[in-house]
Design a protein around this motif. Structure first.
Motif, mmCIF file in Angstrom:
data_model
loop_
_atom_site.group_PDB
_atom_site.id
_atom_site.type_symbol
_atom_site.label_atom_id
_atom_site.label_comp_id
_atom_site.label_asym_id
_atom_site.label_seq_id
_atom_site.Cartn_x
_atom_site.Cartn_y
_atom_site.Cartn_z
ATOM 1 N N HIS A 24 8.283 -10.243 35.878
ATOM 2 C CA HIS A 24 7.730 -9.100 36.597
ATOM 3 C C HIS A 24 7.377 -7.985 35.616
ATOM 4 O O HIS A 24 6.871 -6.952 36.017
ATOM 5 C CB HIS A 24 8.750 -8.564 37.611
ATOM 6 C CG HIS A 24 9.994 -8.031 36.963
ATOM 7 N ND1 HIS A 24 11.070 -8.835 36.630
ATOM 8 C CD2 HIS A 24 10.327 -6.790 36.543
ATOM 9 C CE1 HIS A 24 12.000 -8.097 36.060
ATOM 10 N NE2 HIS A 24 11.576 -6.852 35.987
ATOM 11 N N SER A 50 5.384 -9.098 41.363
ATOM 12 C CA SER A 50 6.575 -8.395 41.825
ATOM 13 C C SER A 50 7.551 -9.375 42.466
ATOM 14 O O SER A 50 7.231 -10.544 42.690
ATOM 15 C CB SER A 50 6.179 -7.303 42.823
ATOM 16 O OG SER A 50 5.469 -7.874 43.912
ATOM 17 N N SER A 51 8.752 -8.898 42.744
ATOM 18 C CA SER A 51 9.767 -9.748 43.375
ATOM 19 C C SER A 51 9.263 -10.270 44.720
ATOM 20 O O SER A 51 8.681 -9.520 45.505
ATOM 21 C CB SER A 51 11.053 -8.945 43.595
ATOM 22 O OG SER A 51 11.603 -8.545 42.354
ATOM 23 N N SER A 67 15.186 -10.814 31.200
ATOM 24 C CA SER A 67 15.477 -9.687 32.092
ATOM 25 C C SER A 67 16.901 -9.165 31.945
ATOM 26 O O SER A 67 17.185 -8.026 32.317
ATOM 27 C CB SER A 67 15.208 -10.078 33.548
ATOM 28 O OG SER A 67 16.017 -11.170 33.919
ATOM 29 N N GLU A 121 12.001 -15.801 33.920
ATOM 30 C CA GLU A 121 12.477 -14.451 33.600
ATOM 31 C C GLU A 121 13.635 -14.479 32.595
ATOM 32 O O GLU A 121 14.708 -13.913 32.838
ATOM 33 C CB GLU A 121 12.904 -13.714 34.875
ATOM 34 C CG GLU A 121 11.776 -13.649 35.897
ATOM 35 C CD GLU A 121 11.858 -12.433 36.810
ATOM 36 O OE1 GLU A 121 12.067 -11.326 36.292
ATOM 37 O OE2 GLU A 121 11.708 -12.613 38.015
#
Length: 360
Positions: A194, A39-40, A164, A161
């Motif tokens: 994520h 997760s972030s 995204s 990422e």
């Protein structure tokens, strides 16, 4: 050409009083596609930047191909990185964007052109080499960023990422492209995300991070079917694994607010446990089992997700049949022992499968 192995040992990174990575040990196998999932704020992008040399570390080492790279500058580490925001030069053509780093390296023009053409062909950009980034779709811009990385012929590819910003269809198409690309060039690839779908479909190995520590590093199938602890069980899977409070005594598992399941695994004393079972493994309209009350359902086209209650506990069930269930309706659900994972309630650590045929 297979990329080198990467070892991270005792790595810590702090920003002020906040510890982002905490004494991390992890191996990235040579030539393997590893996805760092979390997760972030869990430290995954910081880990990637530390490997690339874009982030200094407070403790620990980063080795690439058996060589300590902890204090080596980024340009000398043999890594190429693709960022989330593409980072293309808007005034340059696709050809110029892909070849810019090669030009800075002083590579001869004919060799630059050859590498640019090879990268463009590999990524389906051959017809777009004279276009500017503003004339490209989001997926095409991301392919240019990837082309710029692979044209450098580095044996380590790092992705932060990269999908995204794309819509659902483009993300799907780019996942296929990235996996094909990895299989063709054989670089050691680390991909940060994520998104569980990206992790499960791309990776040879998934490293699940939580607050700067590794919860589990395994194949996607092992993470899904044999989570090491409650964090992994609850994080991996869409919808997530059902986690139900229960008591294990003798060969019986008593589910709080529900009924009992007979197990092969026995215990001498009554032990508080957490029962884990994937929604697709729950039997709906079972002949034997326990009664659940339907709360709601989500129709996703290919299947439906049923939200039900066992006393105060929620149970998710994946249903592929044509039946429609009404809120408040009572249904009989079965929990097959062979599909149940058991976790120690106090520590959250995995005990094993309910049938006892899988070691903890």
């Amino acid at each position: 050409m297979t990329g080198p192995a990467i070892q991270v040992r005792g790595l810590s990174k702090r920003f002020g009083s906040r510890t982002v990575i905490d004494r991390l040990d992890i191996d990235f196998a040579a030539g393997q596609f590893t996805v760092v999932l979390g997760s972030s704020g869990c430290g995954k992008s910081t880990l990637l930047r530390a490997i690339a040399g874009l982030e200094t570390v407070d403790e620990g080492t980063v080795s690439i191909g058996g060589n300590d790279m902890t204090r080596v500058p980024p340009q000398s580490r043999g890594c190429a990185m693709v960022f989330q925001n593409y980072a293309l030069y808007p005034h340059m053509t696709v050809r110029e964007n892909i070849g810019y780093a090669l030009k800075l390296q002083g590579l001869a023009r004919h060799e630059r052109m050859r590498r640019i053409d090879e990268a463009a062909e590999l990524l389906g950009l051959a017809e777009m080499l004279d276009r500017k980034p503003a004339q490209l779709s989001g997926g095409q811009r991301q392919r240019v960023a990837i082309g710029r990385a692979i044209a450098r012929r580095q044996r380590v590819l790092l992705f932060d990422e990269p999908l995204s910003n794309l819509d659902a269809k483009l993300r799907h198409d780019m996942r296929v492209e990235l996996r094909r690309l990895h299989d063709e060039i054989g670089a050691t690839t680390i991909f940060v995300t994520h998104d569980q779908v990206e992790a499960m479909t791309l990776a040879d190995q998934v490293v699940l991070l939580n607050q700067g520590r590794v919860e589990q590093a395994d194949t996607p199938a092992t993470l899904y079917h044999r989570p090491r602890n409650l964090f992994t069980a609850g994080f991996v899977g869409t919808p997530p694994m059902n986690l139900l409070d229960a008591t294990h005594e003798g060969d019986r598992l008593s589910v709080e607010g529900g009924g009992e399941v007979r197990l092969d695994r026995r215990t001498a004393n009554a032990t508080p446990v957490v029962l884990g079972i994937r929604p697709e493994a729950v039997l709906l309209h079972a002949t034997t089992g326990m009664d659940a009350t339907v709360e709601a359902q989500e129709d996703l086209g290919s299947h439906r997700v049923i939200y039900a209650r066992l006393g105060k506990q929620r149970l998710l069930v994946t249903e592929h049949g044509p039946r429609t269930l009404r809120p408040g309706q009572t249904v009989r659900v079965g929990l097959p022992p062979q599909a149940i994972s058991l976790f120690e309630k106090a520590s959250g650590e995995r005990i094993g499968h309910a049938t006892g045929d899988v070691p903890a």
